[in-house]
Design an enzyme around this catalytic site. Structure first.
Site, mmCIF file in Angstrom:
data_model
loop_
_atom_site.group_PDB
_atom_site.id
_atom_site.type_symbol
_atom_site.label_atom_id
_atom_site.label_comp_id
_atom_site.label_asym_id
_atom_site.label_seq_id
_atom_site.Cartn_x
_atom_site.Cartn_y
_atom_site.Cartn_z
ATOM 1 N N GLU A 81 -14.088 -22.451 31.480
ATOM 2 C CA GLU A 81 -13.595 -23.131 30.279
ATOM 3 C C GLU A 81 -13.833 -24.649 30.375
ATOM 4 O OE1 GLU A 81 -9.340 -22.945 29.917
ATOM 5 O OE2 GLU A 81 -9.384 -23.258 27.743
ATOM 6 N N LYS A 120 -11.126 -20.510 20.807
ATOM 7 C CA LYS A 120 -9.931 -20.051 21.535
ATOM 8 C C LYS A 120 -8.826 -19.718 20.535
ATOM 9 C CE LYS A 120 -7.035 -21.793 25.384
ATOM 10 N NZ LYS A 120 -7.092 -22.790 26.497
ATOM 11 N N CYS A 152 -9.284 -18.347 28.053
ATOM 12 C CA CYS A 152 -8.121 -18.729 28.875
ATOM 13 C C CYS A 152 -6.797 -18.073 28.464
ATOM 14 C CB CYS A 152 -7.993 -20.251 28.901
ATOM 15 S SG CYS A 152 -6.926 -20.814 30.278
#
Lengths: 386, 386
Positions: free
Chosen positions: A121, A198, A235
């Site tokens: 990330e 995300k 994540c």
């Protein structure tokens, strides 16, 4: 805290007798020694890893032969790394040093025949969101479509005939210059296929990320590449089972989870979530985490009553690939830069769907109805009292 | 297969040096030695366990003190056991022997101050669904409301002031005598609070359960007891994240997973799923599995091309409780009858919700919309092509 151990796998290998080790591996990792095991990698790649001081691990997970489909063998590459320059170095230098470092590791991946590679990330920068400072960190943001990092990855993709998943801090200049946490998907042809943002943003401890970017608006799109259908769950989205689930409904065969997370916060959860997602959704998952400790020039606090400090602990690496049959690869170390090459047969996805039937027995219509009720303004939980 | 090991915990304890063991426990089990650790249990209970030849394990997981709420300490009891008589014994005798065995173990649980106890799936019978024979197995089915097992559990509940979760094969005589896989919830007052049926039914290997009962129709109700709000996710439902999720939306603080599952099939998944569910839904989970090998009079096949046989392998026990902070208790053994007593503070649920904010960041409205689309007849997966 006890002395840093390199990896749980190494710890078990160092201390358990051989027959007990096999049984521990079966229970902990689902490794049966028949369908899964170490993968031989070329000497040239091992030389590059030694020279470049990064770990190189190969692991294979196979499927059964079928009558009507040939095997669909894909080599997945995961890269975990420390930042290269101090966080106080000029932005341009930090990015260039990281490009260079990743280039070295991708060279080895190319030697290993990797078909799809994913970096960690926000790989072009330190994970500086703990500081809550806007300067200079917002300067690391780039266009997903034609920023310097995307251009660099297009070169890598073409050179190695490799799909490249490049998680960056994105600046969306079409929409008022706002920032996003985004993975750019670059085909092995070198073309930008698109991007995936995300979906879930943490607000906890040192992960004050909603100071910089909001929940993504790209949904759960899946990229149909030459090497399988790919989703990206960035994540913190790994804590959200619905997020994993929806990539599966859209047809993903491999879901990557590029991450940045530290020990005290999440290490016991790390081996669980991506792997449980692989089982529940019957696809492969690939979990990637940084390594190293990143130190910042200005001190910051972590919302935990403790004194201000300049780093928030060590990223524990431990990147791995999990399979739909409940098994997983060996992990990369907790401390060193590394490349994991996992050879998998994508046919395993449908084979396990046929076997376990989690989708067929999933009763999604019931959940669609229940979830619609739950999100309505007048939801009454279904509670039974005496 | 290697020699049976008693438990993974014992294996690590036997072979790792103390400091490495602590670190392995932290990474594998999330046990930090501060918030979690062994729980002292009374000598009288230990004597009962020794006499009755069952394992007795106590484990505690604490929460932080709060200003406005006192701690809400609850002792959860999980029972795993072998069947007592041969599967060919008269039905009535088999049930009576199991009642008697469970009565002994519950006596120890009472000594340990257990507030809520749960037995294994279909605890009054062998797990005979592998045979696909209807006789005599259907005779084990009982009324959830006033069958002999429910009456027996009502006595246990009153005697020990304990909520009893009793998973049985249910016969629903109100609705054409059909069978269900059901957990009966009995208040510590002795009253039957209600029942919760198994939502997802396997059709795999030796688990031909849909031959006997269909997917449950009791949804995701949660029982508000004196000792917390309780949901029951029976066996195969642990592979379905939406099932866990919906109990959470209805307010569950503890979700029990009474199961019956064997090694080759699912052991590597066992430590993952209930624990990941505890993390993702921020509640406690309690996973219970049988022990022992059950042999049947007539041979049967398992749909795997192998020869007919009379048993389908050993249930591997390993019952445990998982906490919303990512930690878990020690597990019971893989081989012996046992009682696990887990003392937990239910305040941990809201504390971790406040800390991690998985629910706040869950974007359930987005998923309600996406799931509604996905179950519609003209669903088009969101696939990006080059």
């Amino acid at each position: 805290m006890a002395e840093e151990i390199e990896s749980l796998e190494r710890l078990l290998e160092d201390h358990l007798p051989a027959d007990k080790l096999a049984e521990a591996r079966r229970i902990i990792y689902g490794q049966d020694g028949k369908n899964s095991g170490p993968l031989d990698l070329p000497e040239a790649a091992r030389a590059l890893a030694k020279e470049g001081n990064f770990e190189l691990v190969g692991y294979s997970i196979s499927a059964k032969p079928e009558q009507l489909r040939p095997p669909r063998i894909v080599r997945i590459g995961l890269v975990q790394n420390q930042i290269v320059l101090p966080t106080s170095a000029p932005v341009k230098d930090q990015v260039a040093a990281l490009h260079n470092r990743i280039g070295e590791i991708v060279e080895a991946a190319g030697q290993c025949g990797v078909n799809v590679i994913c970096f960690q990330e926000a790989w072009t920068m330190p994970f500086a969101f703990c500081t809550r400072e806007k300067v200079p960190w917002c300067e690391f943001a780039e266009s997903a479509e034609d920023g310097p990092t995307t251009k660099y990855c297009q070169e890598l993709a073409k050179r190695h005939n490799m799909v490249v998943l490049s998680p960056i801090l994105e600046r969306d200049s079409i929409h008022s210059d706002i920032l996003w946490n985004t993975t750019v998907v670059i085909s092995n042809s070198g073309a930008v296929m698109g991007k995936s943002r995300k979906n879930h943003i943490p607000r906890i401890g040192d992960f004050n990320e909603s100071t910089y970017y909001m929940e993504g608006n790209t949904g759960h799109r899946v990229f149909e590449t030459q090497f399988g259908r790919i989703g990206i769950n960035i994540c913190y989205g790994r804590h959200h089972p619905l997020n994993w689930f929806m990539y599966g409904l859209n047809g993903a065969e491999i879901v990557f989870n590029p991450s940045a997370t530290v020990g005290a916060l999440s290490e016991p959860m790390w081996p669980l979530e991506a792997r449980t997602a692989a089982i529940a959704n019957t696809y492969f998952t690939a979990a990637i985490n940084r390594v190293g400790t990143e130190t910042f020039e200005n001190e910051f606090t972590s919302g935990d009553g403790k004194k201000a400090h300049k780093d928030f602990g060590a990223f524990y690496g431990s990147s791995y690939v999990a399979a739909p049959d409940g098994s997983r690869t060996r992990g990369l170390s907790r401390t060193r830069d590394g490349l994991l090459v996992a050879e998998v047969d994508l046919n395993l996805v449908r084979q396990i769907r046929d076997r376990w039937s989690f989708q067929m027995t999933g009763r999604y219509d019931m959940y669609a109805k229940e979830l619609a009720e739950a999100v309505s303004g007048n939801f009454k939980p279904n509670i039974v009292k005496e």
